[in-house]
Structures are given as C-alpha cells and as structure tokens.
Design a protein around this motif. Sequence first.
Motif, PDB file in Angstrom:
ATOM      1  N   ALA A  68     -13.576 -12.438  -7.265  1.00  0.00           N
ATOM      2  CA  ALA A  68     -12.732 -12.992  -6.199  1.00  0.00           C
ATOM      3  C   ALA A  68     -11.389 -13.449  -6.759  1.00  0.00           C
ATOM      4  N   PHE A  69     -11.415 -14.118  -7.902  1.00  0.00           N
ATOM      5  CA  PHE A  69     -10.167 -14.604  -8.490  1.00  0.00           C
ATOM      6  C   PHE A  69      -9.262 -13.452  -8.922  1.00  0.00           C
ATOM      7  N   ILE A  70      -9.856 -12.381  -9.446  1.00  0.00           N
ATOM      8  CA  ILE A  70      -9.051 -11.213  -9.838  1.00  0.00           C
ATOM      9  C   ILE A  70      -8.384 -10.601  -8.608  1.00  0.00           C
ATOM     10  N   ALA A  71      -9.154 -10.480  -7.514  1.00  0.00           N
ATOM     11  CA  ALA A  71      -8.583  -9.941  -6.272  1.00  0.00           C
ATOM     12  C   ALA A  71      -7.464 -10.840  -5.764  1.00  0.00           C
ATOM     13  N   MET A  72      -7.685 -12.154  -5.742  1.00  0.00           N
ATOM     14  CA  MET A  72      -6.667 -13.099  -5.254  1.00  0.00           C
ATOM     15  C   MET A  72      -5.399 -13.053  -6.097  1.00  0.00           C
ATOM     16  N   LEU A  73      -5.572 -13.001  -7.396  1.00  0.00           N
ATOM     17  CA  LEU A  73      -4.429 -13.034  -8.314  1.00  0.00           C
ATOM     18  C   LEU A  73      -3.508 -11.838  -8.110  1.00  0.00           C
ATOM     19  N   ASN A  74      -4.100 -10.671  -7.895  1.00  0.00           N
ATOM     20  CA  ASN A  74      -3.312  -9.442  -7.796  1.00  0.00           C
ATOM     21  C   ASN A  74      -2.977  -9.032  -6.370  1.00  0.00           C
ATOM     22  N   PHE A  75      -3.781  -9.468  -5.423  1.00  0.00           N
ATOM     23  CA  PHE A  75      -3.565  -9.119  -4.016  1.00  0.00           C
ATOM     24  C   PHE A  75      -3.636 -10.402  -3.194  1.00  0.00           C
ATOM     25  N   PRO A  76      -2.589 -11.220  -3.259  1.00  0.00           N
ATOM     26  CA  PRO A  76      -2.632 -12.546  -2.622  1.00  0.00           C
ATOM     27  C   PRO A  76      -2.664 -12.469  -1.100  1.00  0.00           C
ATOM     28  N   PHE A  77      -3.053 -13.582  -0.530  1.00  0.00           N
ATOM     29  CA  PHE A  77      -3.159 -13.741   0.915  1.00  0.00           C
ATOM     30  C   PHE A  77      -1.791 -14.036   1.528  1.00  0.00           C
ATOM     31  N   TYR A  78      -1.514 -13.406   2.679  1.00  0.00           N
ATOM     32  CA  TYR A  78      -0.291 -13.670   3.441  1.00  0.00           C
ATOM     33  C   TYR A  78      -0.667 -14.310   4.770  1.00  0.00           C
ATOM     34  N   SER A  79       0.026 -15.365   5.128  1.00  0.00           N
ATOM     35  CA  SER A  79      -0.243 -16.044   6.398  1.00  0.00           C
ATOM     36  C   SER A  79       0.173 -15.153   7.566  1.00  0.00           C
ATOM     37  N   LEU A  80      -0.249 -15.530   8.764  1.00  0.00           N
ATOM     38  CA  LEU A  80       0.139 -14.781   9.959  1.00  0.00           C
ATOM     39  C   LEU A  80       1.651 -14.787  10.133  1.00  0.00           C
ATOM     40  N   THR A  81       2.283 -15.914   9.853  1.00  0.00           N
ATOM     41  CA  THR A  81       3.743 -15.985   9.949  1.00  0.00           C
ATOM     42  C   THR A  81       4.393 -14.990   8.999  1.00  0.00           C
ATOM     43  N   GLU A  82       3.881 -14.922   7.772  1.00  0.00           N
ATOM     44  CA  GLU A  82       4.430 -13.978   6.785  1.00  0.00           C
ATOM     45  C   GLU A  82       4.163 -12.537   7.202  1.00  0.00           C
ATOM     46  N   LYS A  83       2.979 -12.249   7.709  1.00  0.00           N
ATOM     47  CA  LYS A  83       2.680 -10.879   8.149  1.00  0.00           C
ATOM     48  C   LYS A  83       3.593 -10.477   9.299  1.00  0.00           C
ATOM     49  N   THR A  84       3.855 -11.410  10.198  1.00  0.00           N
ATOM     50  CA  THR A  84       4.726 -11.117  11.337  1.00  0.00           C
ATOM     51  C   THR A  84       6.147 -10.822  10.875  1.00  0.00           C
ATOM     52  N   GLU A  85       6.614 -11.552   9.862  1.00  0.00           N
ATOM     53  CA  GLU A  85       7.978 -11.370   9.363  1.00  0.00           C
ATOM     54  C   GLU A  85       8.094 -10.146   8.456  1.00  0.00           C
ATOM     55  N   LEU A  86       7.125  -9.969   7.548  1.00  0.00           N
ATOM     56  CA  LEU A  86       7.217  -8.916   6.537  1.00  0.00           C
ATOM     57  C   LEU A  86       6.541  -7.614   6.966  1.00  0.00           C
ATOM     58  N   GLY A  87       5.531  -7.718   7.824  1.00  0.00           N
ATOM     59  CA  GLY A  87       4.719  -6.567   8.175  1.00  0.00           C
ATOM     60  C   GLY A  87       5.461  -5.351   8.678  1.00  0.00           C
ATOM     61  N   PRO A  88       6.489  -5.519   9.539  1.00  0.00           N
ATOM     62  CA  PRO A  88       7.204  -4.337  10.024  1.00  0.00           C
ATOM     63  C   PRO A  88       7.863  -3.519   8.919  1.00  0.00           C
ATOM     64  N   LYS A  89       8.098  -4.143   7.763  1.00  0.00           N
ATOM     65  CA  LYS A  89       8.754  -3.441   6.647  1.00  0.00           C
ATOM     66  C   LYS A  89       7.745  -2.831   5.679  1.00  0.00           C
ATOM     67  N   TRP A  90       6.473  -3.211   5.796  1.00  0.00           N
ATOM     68  CA  TRP A  90       5.469  -2.706   4.867  1.00  0.00           C
ATOM     69  C   TRP A  90       5.053  -1.288   5.229  1.00  0.00           C
ATOM     70  N   ASN A  91       4.754  -0.482   4.177  1.00  0.00           N
ATOM     71  CA  ASN A  91       4.144   0.817   4.432  1.00  0.00           C
ATOM     72  C   ASN A  91       2.625   0.641   4.501  1.00  0.00           C
ATOM     73  N   ARG A  92       1.917   1.732   4.741  1.00  0.00           N
ATOM     74  CA  ARG A  92       0.470   1.635   4.936  1.00  0.00           C
ATOM     75  C   ARG A  92      -0.231   1.053   3.698  1.00  0.00           C
ATOM     76  N   HIS A  93       0.263   1.423   2.520  1.00  0.00           N
ATOM     77  CA  HIS A  93      -0.384   0.958   1.302  1.00  0.00           C
ATOM     78  C   HIS A  93      -0.134  -0.532   1.092  1.00  0.00           C
ATOM     79  N   GLU A  94       1.041  -0.982   1.397  1.00  0.00           N
ATOM     80  CA  GLU A  94       1.329  -2.415   1.291  1.00  0.00           C
ATOM     81  C   GLU A  94       0.475  -3.213   2.281  1.00  0.00           C
ATOM     82  N   TRP A  95       0.250  -2.637   3.456  1.00  0.00           N
ATOM     83  CA  TRP A  95      -0.627  -3.288   4.423  1.00  0.00           C
ATOM     84  C   TRP A  95      -2.060  -3.360   3.884  1.00  0.00           C
ATOM     85  N   ALA A  96      -2.502  -2.288   3.229  1.00  0.00           N
ATOM     86  CA  ALA A  96      -3.849  -2.284   2.654  1.00  0.00           C
ATOM     87  C   ALA A  96      -3.977  -3.361   1.574  1.00  0.00           C
TER      88      ALA A  96
END
Length: 684
Positions: free
Chosen positions: A156-184
Amino acid sequence: MIKRLLIIALPAILILSGCEQKKTDPQQTPQGMDQKVVRKVIDSLVVNYGQDQKSVITKGVSQVATLWRSKDGSETEFTTFCVNNYQGNTEAKEVLFSRLARNFEILGGYYSKINKELLKPLQLDNGQEATPIDELFGAFNPSAHLTDDMFGNRIAFIAMLNFPFYSLTEKTELGPKWNRHEWAYARLGDMFSSRVPAEIQQNASDKLTAADTYISNYNIFMGNLVDKDGKTSFPKELKLITHWGLRDELKSQYANKEIGIKNQEMIYQVMKRIIDQTIPTQVISKNDYTWNPFDNIITKDGKVAEVIPENDQRYQVLLDNFKAMQAIDNFSPDYPTYIQRKFEQEMEIPQADVEKIFIEFVSSPVILDMAKLISSRLGRPLKPYDIWYNGFKSRGIMTEEMLTAMTKKKYPNTAAIEKDLPNLLKQLGFKKDKAEFIASRIRVESSRGAGHAWGTEMRGDVSLLRTRVGASGMDYKGYNIAVHEFGHNVEQTITTEFVDNYMMSDVPNTAFTEALAFIFQKRDLELLGIKAKDKDKMNMMALDNAWACYEIMGVSLVDMNVWKWLYAHPEATAPELKDAVISIAKEVWNKYYANVFGSKDEPILAIYSHMIDNPLYLSAYPIGHLIDFQVEQQLEGNNFAEEVTRMYSQGRLIPQLWMKGAVNSELSSTPTLKAAEKALKEVK
C-alpha cells in the motif's frame, strides 16, 4: 471492485450480522509524522529526480506519512523506505503500475467470487431455508484483513508513494488535461486513502449483511390482507417484498378501474405500518394470520389475536449501519465522515451540490403543472401514493395479466432467461458476436429478494443477474425488474471487458449504472415484441422521467437528512431514530409535496428499503434518472448498441467529464425539466 474495496476498506458487496466491535490497537490509530522528516525526504527526492516531479513527490511522501504508524517503523525507516521505493524513472514506474494493476485485478476478482459463493444460501431461492451457519459464512468477509496486510507488507505504501491520491477538487481542475494513462494512475491513487483496521472493517461487513438479510426476507402475503368486512381482493399466492414489490403492485392497480384505488389505499396503509413499526410481527413473511392494516387487527381461525408490533427493529438495523460507518471515520483523514465518503469519494459529487440539485428540481413549478395533468387523467384529487403514478408509460391495450401470461410462457425458469439474453441484446442493436460475448459474461440465478445485479471484478469472470421466478414462471413485475438488472449486467460487462485499462474500469458512480438500468427497463415491452404506437412517446417519456425524479429525490432528501441527524445525535436509540426519520419524512413532504398533493404530514417518503440496507445509496437513483434522460436524448436517432458501448467504455472518469464525453454536456436537471415543460404543452 477491489479498487472500491480498498478505497473505503469495505468489500464491494455490502453485507451481514453480528460481532461486537473490538478495541483498536493504539498502534493502528492515526498519528502524525514529524514534518521536518517529511520535508527532508521530499527535498532529497526532488534533488534526485528534478523539479518537474516535485508535485508528485510531495503528495506521495506526505500521504505515506499520514498513514504511517509506529508499528511500520521509525522515522529513519520511513526515510529509507521512501528513498528506496520512489520510482522516478518513467519506465520503472510503468512496470510498477502494470504489476500493481494486474495483481489487484486478481485479488479483486477472486475475493468477489468467494463472497458470491458464500452468500448464495442467503441470496438465492434454492428451495431451502437459510440456516444460522449460512448467516455466519455470509457475514464472513475474507478480505477484511486485506488492507491491513497491504500496509503490513508495504505494498500500500509503495502504491501511495508513486501513485498519490488526488482530491475531487484536484481531479475537477486537473482531470480535463489528463490523458487516459494519467487518469489510470490517479485511479490507482484512490485505492489507499484510508487505513481501516480489520476488526472495524469486518464489523461493518457484518452489519451491512444483516441489513441486507433483514430486507431480503421482509415479505407481505397480500392474500391475507382484509378490509373491515374481512374481504380480500388480492390473489392468495401473492407474496410481495417491501418496499419494491408493494410499490410495483400499487402501480399496477392504476389499471384496475373497479377496485384499484381500494387496493392502493390498503397497500399505502401497509407501508405506513412498516414505517411506524406498528406492523404485527406475525404478518412479516408469514401467512398464518389475516390482517386488517387499517385497524391493525389480526385474526386466526376466526379469532382475534394479540398484535406483537415489530418494535423498532427497522430502525435498529439503520442505527447499526450508522455505528459501523461512524467507526471508520477516524481512519479516513481525507473524508472523515461517511457522508463525505459516500458523496465526495464514491459519488464524486459533493453532498451539498446533490442536495441543491434535488431541492431545485422538486421546487420547480413544472411539478405542480404535472400534478394537475395527472389529477385530470385520474379524474380525482391526488393521493400521497400517486408519487408512483405510472400512467405515462404506454402499454397499449395490454393489461398486467396479459403481460404476465406472456412472461410466464416465455420465461418458465432462470435457464430460459439466460438462454434468451443474446436475443434481447440483438433486439437492441448489438451485433451477433458482441451480443453473444456480453451474454456469455452473465449468469441468471433465482433470487430470494426482489432481484439485483452483481458485477464481476475481473476480466473473464461473469456478472450475476439475480431475479425472482415463481413456480409457474416469471410474472411481469419480476420481468420488469429483471430487465432493469440486465441493464446493470450489460454496463458491468462493458466497463470491465471493453475499457482500455483495468484501473479505469467501472463507472464514475452507481448513478451511471442505474441510468443504463433505467434505459433498459423502459424497453421491457419492446423486448417482448410489443411496439409502442404512441405518437406522444417522447413527451410521455419526458413526463415519466420527471415524475420519477420528483418521487425519488424526496426519498433521497429524507435519506441525506437522516444521516445528518445521526451525526448530530450519535448516541440516539432506535426509538429516537424512528421518531426522527418520521419527522424528517413529514418535514420534506410538507416543504415540497404537500402543496402538490393537498395533504400534510405524510410519512411515505420513509418507506424505501435501501434507506435501511444500503447506506446513502438512494441519491444514485435520481442522479441516474437525470443521466438517463440526457443519454436517451443522445441515443435518439443513433445506433443504441454503438452509443451505449462508446459511452460506457469511457470507464471511471469523474461524473462531469464522463457526461461531456458521452453527451457533450454536463450533468444537469435542466434538460429533464425543460422537456417536461415542453411535453405538458403538447400532451392533450
């Protein structure tokens, strides 16, 4: 899916009864890492990998620090872990991502299969009664320790360290610019935003399964209902589950011109007895007594018997669910209440925004105009149960009895239903190979409850369509629900098999699967070969959708306000909760329904079963209706199968981005209200 399972530290399956909650090990409780240590680790990694990775490094290290416990190691061990396990090289990070995704799919898939099998004695109608040992195995959560284990071995810590969590506010702001892989990558980051101890997780599973069992076994024998003269007008063999079966029977009585309103009044009285818990325990899933629900009198062999009321069990089940969810709060730093977890984390729409949409809708003047039209069509003032008016659905000359004759002949058992699934899909425009592929991923089983769909958690597995089939075959009510559940199964297959990346599989939230289920359900007659000839078809569909939204939004407002009340009164007893639920239901009714129906203090909005067995799920239905209508507009004039596949293969984006990709506009109640307003002007 396992993604959901780890996000909320509960299995995706909602389920069963009984253990006492144990005291939590102090080493598992949240505590803060020294921020100087965190800052030093971040600075070191930024020096090694460059300023362009500073944002990801900062988020990853900070989030690991938030969930790091004393049992995980010292500050020195924390530093060493972060330095050794951060993957700053693009190729190495991608290898790590692919390995994590593969293994999480395996774990999710097989944990789901275990749970499905363990729950069969409780959920399937196999001709045998469930036993106490079945309940214990159904309550057993084989994945209860999974989150603990993942943190214990540091996956779990390895996953968190390399693929951190984004809040809903951050997803709403950044998500339109992400490609499919960044979303994954971001969806992988959603998996470990909390760290819930196994005993708390198991307790939640116990309580949810107990609630599911309580509702699944709550039936009323309609042939035993009598009026003041001791007469019944329901078939002796008719057994209906609350609330779905009661509601659907009430809907069917609109076609009964002779005694339909009498039967509806009786059903409504049964519902009120369930809500206020004066219902006799002797008539719940038992047919030993006749029951006059108006005077609450039961008789056996011609003699009046003493009523033993249910005594607030309904509300104790709800209270148990609240306590179980509240116990998770301290272990969810980003979403410290179940209300936040349900809306901001799971639904990805803030609760306040959902409530605002619902209040604006139920307050619309269009609703009052619709009510006048319904009253005119019925030839009488509206009754409270007319929230379930279904006269906008066109059945031509077909009565429910005629439809039931058709469905019983066509579907004498579950095998006949499963065999026909490819044909149903081909009728909807799916090409032969795709129809057969999707159908091959669905199994039909006979359900104890009203029916449900249970999705697969990995590619190559099957979704389950659980439905009620009587000894003489499937009646129309069961068929209608089964078509709804079939829509869920089709979504579950598309979003597992046709999405480009496992971490993107699923839908934005449950409202989106409800939307497709509604879309399928509306085509139930078409799938029976009955073509609607109503020239006002689109207008009727708009009115039906709007009225359905009006009903379920009120129910959802009650549900949300009950949970707010619970958080404000965490020490409440079951009787106090019952009084609060009834008071809240009446308050919502008086605000948004009394002027439409002409009666005050009606409790009917508190009858919905999911309020008891599926915490805060209800908002998915009205949001689903809004999505349904916007998707229907997109489907009009286009190939149904191709459009459904295109839209749902987007996978788990956040809701507004999914809607833009699907229908080129955001989720809104405006299209539904405008269409209803237009329909009112055109329908005679």
